[in-house]
Motif scaffolding. Sequence first.
Motif, PDB file in Angstrom:
ATOM      1  N   UNK A  38       8.542 -17.675 -18.232  1.00 25.17           N
ATOM      2  CA  UNK A  38       9.519 -17.614 -17.157  1.00 25.17           C
ATOM      3  C   UNK A  38      10.313 -16.309 -17.207  1.00 25.17           C
ATOM      4  N   UNK A  39      10.247 -15.620 -18.353  1.00 21.53           N
ATOM      5  CA  UNK A  39      10.988 -14.365 -18.481  1.00 21.53           C
ATOM      6  C   UNK A  39      10.035 -13.175 -18.421  1.00 21.53           C
ATOM      7  N   UNK A  40      10.599 -11.984 -18.382  1.00 26.45           N
ATOM      8  CA  UNK A  40       9.830 -10.735 -18.412  1.00 26.45           C
ATOM      9  C   UNK A  40      10.529  -9.745 -19.337  1.00 26.45           C
ATOM     10  N   UNK A  41      10.701 -10.129 -20.592  1.00 31.80           N
ATOM     11  CA  UNK A  41      11.454  -9.278 -21.521  1.00 31.80           C
ATOM     12  C   UNK A  41      10.832  -7.883 -21.570  1.00 31.80           C
ATOM     13  N   UNK A  42      11.691  -6.891 -21.604  1.00 30.89           N
ATOM     14  CA  UNK A  42      11.189  -5.519 -21.506  1.00 30.89           C
ATOM     15  C   UNK A  42      10.371  -5.127 -22.732  1.00 30.89           C
ATOM     16  N   UNK A  43      10.586  -5.812 -23.880  1.00 34.02           N
ATOM     17  CA  UNK A  43       9.903  -5.411 -25.119  1.00 34.02           C
ATOM     18  C   UNK A  43       8.815  -6.412 -25.527  1.00 34.02           C
ATOM     19  N   UNK A  44       8.393  -7.278 -24.593  1.00 37.52           N
ATOM     20  CA  UNK A  44       7.449  -8.353 -24.946  1.00 37.52           C
ATOM     21  C   UNK A  44       6.199  -7.782 -25.615  1.00 37.52           C
ATOM     22  N   UNK A  45       5.930  -8.222 -26.854  1.00 33.25           N
ATOM     23  CA  UNK A  45       4.831  -7.608 -27.597  1.00 33.25           C
ATOM     24  C   UNK A  45       3.472  -8.132 -27.159  1.00 33.25           C
ATOM     25  N   UNK A  46       3.452  -9.196 -26.345  1.00 35.09           N
ATOM     26  CA  UNK A  46       2.168  -9.683 -25.846  1.00 35.09           C
ATOM     27  C   UNK A  46       2.045  -9.460 -24.335  1.00 35.09           C
ATOM     28  N   UNK A  47       2.922  -8.649 -23.770  1.00 32.13           N
ATOM     29  CA  UNK A  47       2.907  -8.369 -22.320  1.00 32.13           C
ATOM     30  C   UNK A  47       2.708  -9.660 -21.529  1.00 32.13           C
TER      31      UNK A  47
END
Lengths: 91, 379
Positions: free
Chosen positions: B26-35
């Motif tokens: 549900x989120x789109x964290x800018x640093x998501x390590x799994x895109x």
Amino acid sequence: MSTDSPGFDPAAPYRLNPRVALRPEPFGALAYHFGTRKLSFLKAPALVELVRDLEAHPTVLAAVDHLAAPEKDRYLRALATLAETDMIVPA
Amino acid sequence: MKLVDQFKKGLSAPICLTWEWTYACNLSCTHCLSSSGRRDPKELTTAEIKAVIDELQRMQVFYVNIGGGEPTVRPDFWELMHYAVTHDVGVKFSTNGLRITPLRARQLVATDYVDVQISLDGATREVNDAVRGPGSYDTAIAAMANLADAGFAGFKVSVVMTRQNVPQLGEFKAIADRYGAQLRITRLRPSGRGADVWDDLHPTQGQQRQIYDWLVRHGDNVLTGDSFFHLNALGSTSLPGLNLCGAGRVVCLIDPVGDVYACPFAIHDAFLAGNVREAGFGRVWRESPLFAQLREPQSAGACASCGEYDACQGGCMAAKFFTGLPLAGPDPECVKGNAPTTGLAIPAQGKDHSHRKRVALGMPSVPAKPCDPSPLAVR
């Protein structure tokens, strides 16, 4: 020798805690306690064998009786630590 | 032989297995390590996940770290969690808090072998939401309150350290204490979307020193996933932990489509060991040529002449790879400043499941001159 840790009595019978699983590893075994969720590493195959066979002996001292003095002390210390962390329990 | 040297040669099964159950989030964290963002249509089914759990039980993998994406958005999440814990595979799952309602919190307290890790990347709404998105701070805090109210002691609050939140270390600890939780801090990696924000977000040299000093003082009560061992070159006190890269040795990742990677920060073909659909997990773990290679003694490369190599072990493989550095050589955050910073070829990231950018509806393009009377338009 720290076999005087509270609770651990090498003159009494002990066994592997039924809530502990031993996973064989090249160096010995990994012990996992499902109750405390703690991992321990048994770094010698001889210690793994000792822990597995503990309940076949009337006392802990009888289980280590076949070992020579310096080694016997080391294994008794290891068993005391395993008793402290509830990995082995009075039988 | 020291235990850590045994670990370098690999174990019969992982100690720390990370398993991502979905790329949906549900989120789109800018640093998501799994895109993460969108579900992958080829994600493992309920039955396939249960089959892998059965195999993990046989291999005596006593617990797994479940993540994503946001794992709880899978409709079968609770069923799978229950299946794992009743098959001697304990579960610690990472969540942004979305589904941790008061009712779920009470159910979790009543379930053995389950631990919960709430992600929070700022001790204030402003710092957190800048990375994790609007509303994410409030969601995480509400989840913590629900867990605490239900009597769930010792759940984890997990923080990725960034340039913006290093000054908040004390505040993070206070938040964890307030809810009876344990603080976990980990290292930002230039993996997935993390590559896009690495230059702006990774801690400065001065902040690395701050993290190290803080961990030396508080480390006994703070978890780190062993992720800061590259900082050990900063002082004589070794940070608690194994102090080695566990990739393919004691650690690995199963991704939502069943691909097995050397570690959670390395979703890239260069670190792909196999797929659980083809041969099962155990066979990949035992027989993958990539893992065999990672269990061989590793070259220190350019670090061989540095006196601190024993302390820092050359740092993190994934951090080097995704910043274009050779794997045998210094970490991009080498505290001695030995990492080259120019002339690096940054590799492309692996899979990308990011949410697609919104496109305004309407005509795809409008001619420059809507009323151009010419019968020919030349571009």
